[in-house]
Design a protein around this motif. Structure first.
Motif, PDB file in Angstrom:
ATOM      1  N   LYS A   1       0.768  -1.250   0.018  1.00 37.08           N
ATOM      2  CA  LYS A   1      -0.011  -0.072   0.107  1.00 37.08           C
ATOM      3  C   LYS A   1       0.845   1.310   0.059  1.00 37.08           C
ATOM      4  CE  LYS A   1      -3.672  -2.162   2.579  1.00 37.08           C
ATOM      5  NZ  LYS A   1      -4.732  -2.063   3.595  1.00 37.08           N
ATOM      6  N   GLU A   2       1.974   1.168   0.813  1.00 36.74           N
ATOM      7  CA  GLU A   2       2.859   2.189   0.535  1.00 36.74           C
ATOM      8  C   GLU A   2       3.532   2.589  -0.535  1.00 36.74           C
ATOM      9  OE1 GLU A   2       5.410   1.553   3.830  1.00 36.74           O
ATOM     10  OE2 GLU A   2       3.969   1.710   5.396  1.00 36.74           O
ATOM     11  N   LEU A   3       4.110   1.397  -1.039  1.00 31.98           N
ATOM     12  CA  LEU A   3       4.688   1.542  -2.370  1.00 31.98           C
ATOM     13  C   LEU A   3       3.832   1.914  -3.357  1.00 31.98           C
ATOM     14  CD1 LEU A   3       6.380  -1.912  -2.422  1.00 31.98           C
ATOM     15  CD2 LEU A   3       7.789   0.485  -2.361  1.00 31.98           C
ATOM     16  N   ALA A   4       2.443   1.594  -3.446  1.00 31.27           N
ATOM     17  CA  ALA A   4       1.495   2.027  -4.222  1.00 31.27           C
ATOM     18  C   ALA A   4       1.284   3.749  -4.327  1.00 31.27           C
ATOM     19  CB  ALA A   4       0.273   1.497  -4.184  1.00 31.27           C
ATOM     20  N   LYS A   5       1.413   4.070  -3.035  1.00 30.99           N
ATOM     21  CA  LYS A   5       1.285   5.651  -3.074  1.00 30.99           C
ATOM     22  C   LYS A   5       2.521   6.319  -3.972  1.00 30.99           C
ATOM     23  CE  LYS A   5      -1.526   5.917   1.047  1.00 30.99           C
ATOM     24  NZ  LYS A   5      -1.691   6.332   2.473  1.00 30.99           N
ATOM     25  N   SER A   6       3.467   5.888  -3.504  1.00 31.43           N
ATOM     26  CA  SER A   6       4.767   6.143  -4.193  1.00 31.43           C
ATOM     27  C   SER A   6       4.762   6.107  -5.703  1.00 31.43           C
ATOM     28  CB  SER A   6       5.901   5.771  -3.670  1.00 31.43           C
ATOM     29  OG  SER A   6       6.160   5.854  -2.190  1.00 31.43           O
ATOM     30  N   ALA A   7       4.397   5.001  -6.103  1.00 36.19           N
ATOM     31  CA  ALA A   7       4.534   4.486  -7.577  1.00 36.19           C
ATOM     32  C   ALA A   7       3.271   5.292  -8.336  1.00 36.19           C
ATOM     33  CB  ALA A   7       4.009   3.104  -7.440  1.00 36.19           C
ATOM     34  N   VAL A   8       2.392   5.818  -7.941  1.00 34.31           N
ATOM     35  CA  VAL A   8       1.269   6.229  -8.680  1.00 34.31           C
ATOM     36  C   VAL A   8       1.709   7.715  -8.778  1.00 34.31           C
ATOM     37  CG1 VAL A   8      -0.812   7.711  -8.215  1.00 34.31           C
ATOM     38  CG2 VAL A   8      -0.745   5.199  -7.739  1.00 34.31           C
TER      39      VAL A   8
ATOM     40  N   ILE B   1       5.210   8.783  -8.719  1.00 37.78           N
ATOM     41  CA  ILE B   1       5.983   8.757  -9.770  1.00 37.78           C
ATOM     42  C   ILE B   1       5.592   8.668 -11.119  1.00 37.78           C
ATOM     43  CG2 ILE B   1       7.982   7.216 -10.544  1.00 37.78           C
ATOM     44  CD1 ILE B   1       8.553   6.709  -7.547  1.00 37.78           C
ATOM     45  N   ALA B   2       4.770   7.745 -11.385  1.00 36.50           N
ATOM     46  CA  ALA B   2       3.769   7.673 -12.616  1.00 36.50           C
ATOM     47  C   ALA B   2       3.173   8.859 -13.122  1.00 36.50           C
ATOM     48  CB  ALA B   2       3.064   6.565 -12.717  1.00 36.50           C
ATOM     49  N   GLU B   3       2.656   9.511 -12.393  1.00 38.23           N
ATOM     50  CA  GLU B   3       2.008  10.732 -12.748  1.00 38.23           C
ATOM     51  C   GLU B   3       2.967  11.875 -13.083  1.00 38.23           C
ATOM     52  OE1 GLU B   3      -1.110  13.383 -13.593  1.00 38.23           O
ATOM     53  OE2 GLU B   3      -1.295  11.468 -13.065  1.00 38.23           O
ATOM     54  N   LYS B   4       4.296  11.912 -12.371  1.00 39.24           N
ATOM     55  CA  LYS B   4       5.213  12.901 -12.493  1.00 39.24           C
ATOM     56  C   LYS B   4       5.760  12.606 -13.903  1.00 39.24           C
ATOM     57  CE  LYS B   4       5.833  14.671  -8.105  1.00 39.24           C
ATOM     58  NZ  LYS B   4       6.735  14.748  -6.913  1.00 39.24           N
ATOM     59  N   THR B   5       6.102  11.414 -14.024  1.00 37.80           N
ATOM     60  CA  THR B   5       6.950  10.681 -15.386  1.00 37.80           C
ATOM     61  C   THR B   5       6.136  10.861 -16.460  1.00 37.80           C
ATOM     62  OG1 THR B   5       8.032   9.418 -13.935  1.00 37.80           O
ATOM     63  CG2 THR B   5       8.348   9.098 -16.210  1.00 37.80           C
ATOM     64  N   LEU B   6       4.930  10.520 -16.673  1.00 34.08           N
ATOM     65  CA  LEU B   6       3.970  10.447 -17.816  1.00 34.08           C
ATOM     66  C   LEU B   6       2.989  11.469 -18.039  1.00 34.08           C
ATOM     67  CD1 LEU B   6       3.541   6.529 -17.773  1.00 34.08           C
ATOM     68  CD2 LEU B   6       5.121   7.777 -19.014  1.00 34.08           C
ATOM     69  N   GLY B   7       2.575  12.042 -16.711  1.00 34.91           N
ATOM     70  CA  GLY B   7       1.534  13.261 -17.050  1.00 34.91           C
ATOM     71  C   GLY B   7       0.124  12.769 -17.271  1.00 34.91           C
ATOM     72  N   SER B   8      -0.554  13.398 -17.744  1.00 32.28           N
ATOM     73  CA  SER B   8      -2.101  12.972 -17.864  1.00 32.28           C
ATOM     74  C   SER B   8      -2.446  12.352 -19.001  1.00 32.28           C
ATOM     75  CB  SER B   8      -2.982  14.349 -17.915  1.00 32.28           C
ATOM     76  OG  SER B   8      -2.762  15.203 -18.902  1.00 32.28           O
ATOM     77  N   CYS B   9      -3.578  11.817 -19.135  1.00 30.67           N
ATOM     78  CA  CYS B   9      -4.017  11.185 -20.458  1.00 30.67           C
ATOM     79  C   CYS B   9      -3.196   9.720 -20.812  1.00 30.67           C
ATOM     80  CB  CYS B   9      -4.090  12.009 -21.876  1.00 30.67           C
ATOM     81  SG  CYS B   9      -5.347  13.319 -21.407  1.00 30.67           S
ATOM     82  N   LYS B  10      -2.670   9.096 -19.764  1.00 27.72           N
ATOM     83  CA  LYS B  10      -2.050   7.919 -20.157  1.00 27.72           C
ATOM     84  C   LYS B  10      -2.171   7.092 -18.873  1.00 27.72           C
ATOM     85  CE  LYS B  10       1.574  10.407 -22.923  1.00 27.72           C
ATOM     86  NZ  LYS B  10       2.946  10.653 -22.919  1.00 27.72           N
ATOM     87  N   GLY B  11      -3.550   6.790 -18.676  1.00 28.87           N
ATOM     88  CA  GLY B  11      -3.967   5.976 -17.398  1.00 28.87           C
ATOM     89  C   GLY B  11      -3.417   4.446 -17.481  1.00 28.87           C
ATOM     90  N   GLN B  12      -3.468   3.723 -18.761  1.00 29.01           N
ATOM     91  CA  GLN B  12      -2.985   2.529 -18.698  1.00 29.01           C
ATOM     92  C   GLN B  12      -1.569   2.326 -18.604  1.00 29.01           C
ATOM     93  OE1 GLN B  12      -4.695  -0.056 -18.224  1.00 29.01           O
ATOM     94  NE2 GLN B  12      -6.648   0.747 -18.512  1.00 29.01           N
ATOM     95  N   GLN B  13      -0.742   3.356 -19.264  1.00 29.41           N
ATOM     96  CA  GLN B  13       0.752   3.256 -19.297  1.00 29.41           C
ATOM     97  C   GLN B  13       0.975   3.564 -17.653  1.00 29.41           C
ATOM     98  OE1 GLN B  13       1.148   6.135 -22.151  1.00 29.41           O
ATOM     99  NE2 GLN B  13       2.358   4.826 -23.450  1.00 29.41           N
ATOM    100  N   LYS B  14       0.388   4.500 -16.804  1.00 28.33           N
ATOM    101  CA  LYS B  14       1.016   4.924 -15.559  1.00 28.33           C
ATOM    102  C   LYS B  14       0.614   3.695 -14.828  1.00 28.33           C
ATOM    103  CE  LYS B  14      -1.507   8.685 -15.618  1.00 28.33           C
ATOM    104  NZ  LYS B  14      -2.191  10.103 -15.156  1.00 28.33           N
ATOM    105  N   LYS B  15      -0.568   2.873 -14.934  1.00 30.35           N
ATOM    106  CA  LYS B  15      -1.028   1.895 -14.090  1.00 30.35           C
ATOM    107  C   LYS B  15       0.097   0.713 -14.274  1.00 30.35           C
ATOM    108  CE  LYS B  15      -4.749  -1.124 -12.559  1.00 30.35           C
ATOM    109  NZ  LYS B  15      -6.127  -1.562 -13.087  1.00 30.35           N
ATOM    110  N   LYS B  16       0.388   0.583 -15.558  1.00 30.75           N
ATOM    111  CA  LYS B  16       1.599  -0.588 -15.618  1.00 30.75           C
ATOM    112  C   LYS B  16       2.972   0.234 -15.007  1.00 30.75           C
ATOM    113  CE  LYS B  16       4.122  -2.926 -19.152  1.00 30.75           C
ATOM    114  NZ  LYS B  16       5.142  -3.538 -18.193  1.00 30.75           N
TER     115      LYS B  16
ATOM    116  N   ASP C   1      -5.678  -3.511  -6.947  1.00 27.52           N
ATOM    117  CA  ASP C   1      -6.529  -2.702  -6.036  1.00 27.52           C
ATOM    118  C   ASP C   1      -5.733  -1.573  -5.214  1.00 27.52           C
ATOM    119  OD1 ASP C   1      -8.541  -4.397  -6.509  1.00 27.52           O
ATOM    120  OD2 ASP C   1      -8.498  -5.561  -4.758  1.00 27.52           O
ATOM    121  N   ALA C   2      -4.323  -1.835  -4.843  1.00 31.33           N
ATOM    122  CA  ALA C   2      -3.600  -0.820  -3.878  1.00 31.33           C
ATOM    123  C   ALA C   2      -3.529   0.081  -4.940  1.00 31.33           C
ATOM    124  CB  ALA C   2      -2.348  -1.501  -3.501  1.00 31.33           C
ATOM    125  N   VAL C   3      -3.322   0.181  -6.365  1.00 30.59           N
ATOM    126  CA  VAL C   3      -2.900   1.129  -7.283  1.00 30.59           C
ATOM    127  C   VAL C   3      -3.989   1.792  -7.420  1.00 30.59           C
ATOM    128  CG1 VAL C   3      -2.261   1.809  -9.615  1.00 30.59           C
ATOM    129  CG2 VAL C   3      -0.857   0.028  -8.358  1.00 30.59           C
TER     130      VAL C   3
END
Length: 79
Positions: free
Chosen positions: A10-17, A19-34, A64-66
């Motif tokens: 759960k803690e890693l999921a918060k960090s991962a989300v 990082i993915a948001e900062k790296t990929l930005g918006s409109c790339k939901g599936q890529q960010k989730k992966k 689910d955590a993501v």
């Protein structure tokens, strides 16, 4: 041990989300989730030989955590 691992995921999921948001930005939901799921599975605190097994056994929980972390991050934007 399993509860500790789930808490860490759960803690890693918060960090991962974040990082993915900062790296990929918006409109790339599936890529960010992966990207978030890959981040979690790479950082699970278990020995390398067990990472794949744990990630497979807990794949639904990780997913689910993501999703929860995304909702949490979205809610914080509007506060």
């Amino acid at each position: 041990m399993l509860n500790n691992l789930k808490t860490k995921i759960k803690e890693l999921a918060k960090s991962a989300v974040v990082i993915a948001e900062k790296t990929l930005g918006s409109c790339k939901g599936q890529q960010k989730k992966k990207m978030a799921i890959d981040y979690i599975t790479n950082h699970i605190p278990v020995p390398q030989p067990f990472k794949l097994l744990i990630s497979l056994l807990l794949s639904s929980f990780i997913d689910d955590a993501v999703e929860f972390a995304v909702q949490y991050m979205e809610a914080e934007k509007y506060e």
